[in-house]
Design a protein around this motif. Structure first.
Motif, short mmCIF file in Angstrom:
data_model
loop_
_atom_site.label_atom_id
_atom_site.label_comp_id
_atom_site.label_asym_id
_atom_site.label_seq_id
_atom_site.Cartn_x
_atom_site.Cartn_y
_atom_site.Cartn_z
N GLU A 146 0.83 -1.20 0.00
CA GLU A 146 0.00 0.00 0.00
C GLU A 146 0.86 1.25 0.00
N GLY A 147 1.97 1.23 0.76
CA GLY A 147 2.88 2.38 0.78
C GLY A 147 3.52 2.60 -0.56
N ARG A 148 3.91 1.53 -1.25
CA ARG A 148 4.54 1.66 -2.55
C ARG A 148 3.54 2.16 -3.59
N HIS A 152 18.13 0.02 -10.50
CA HIS A 152 18.17 -1.44 -10.45
C HIS A 152 19.53 -1.91 -9.92
N PRO A 153 19.55 -2.89 -9.00
CA PRO A 153 20.82 -3.32 -8.41
C PRO A 153 21.79 -3.97 -9.39
N ARG A 185 14.31 7.18 -1.90
CA ARG A 185 15.22 8.16 -2.50
C ARG A 185 14.46 9.02 -3.52
N LEU A 186 13.63 8.39 -4.34
CA LEU A 186 12.85 9.13 -5.34
C LEU A 186 11.89 10.12 -4.66
N VAL A 210 13.74 -2.15 -3.76
CA VAL A 210 12.74 -1.18 -4.22
C VAL A 210 12.41 -0.15 -3.14
N GLY A 211 12.28 -0.59 -1.89
CA GLY A 211 11.93 0.35 -0.82
C GLY A 211 12.90 1.52 -0.71
#
Length: 146
Positions: free
Chosen positions: A60-62, A88-89, A121-122, A115-116
């Motif tokens: 939900e947060g994402r 992407h790592p 960061r974004l 992803v978190g």
């Protein structure tokens, strides 16, 4: 699509953890969200229930983050996939597969650990940009006010 707190579509149980179930063999089977009992996994432990709730909260947060970053409630998965591509790592890429973001949002796939922090960061970059624009708008407003 069932959300946290929705009743199980099979038995109507209100406070049960819903799990993704593939009903209809092979590819393209119909996916539903049934409670753990109806899904055939029986009673789950308190730890597993907490893990499932935490996963739902993260999804939900994402989803909320994706909507904030894209500026759209409707079309946010494709822009989020593009934004995450550079983080992407395994190395930057133009975009991620938007279907993957869709699967994360629906709960069909686990959200990768990287992803978190990338989304955080974004969001921080977005907030910094908005603060700069707000400061500029206040300065212009002050000059216009005299």
């Amino acid at each position: 699509m069932a959300a946290a707190g929705d009743p199980c579509p099979r038995c109507g149980g209100q406070d049960r953890i819903l799990a993704l179930v593939n009903r209809g063999g092979g590819r393209g089977g119909a996916e539903t969200r049934d409670c753990a009992t109806c899904a055939g996994v029986g009673v789950i432990s308190a730890i597993e229930a907490a893990r499932l709730r935490a996963g739902a909260a993260l999804r939900e947060g994402r989803v909320a983050a994706g909507r904030l970053l894209s500026g759209s409630d409707e079309e946010w998965k494709r822009p989020l996939a593009r934004m995450l591509g550079e983080h992407h790592p395994d190395g930057p890429r133009e975009t991620l597969d938007p279907r993957g973001v869709d699967r994360w949002a629906s709960g069909a796939r686990e959200i990768p650990e990287w992803v978190g922090p990338a989304v955080a960061r974004l969001l921080t970059d977005l907030a910094d940009g908005l603060e700069s624009e707000a400061a500029a708008a206040r300065a212009v407003a002050a000059r216009l006010a005299g």
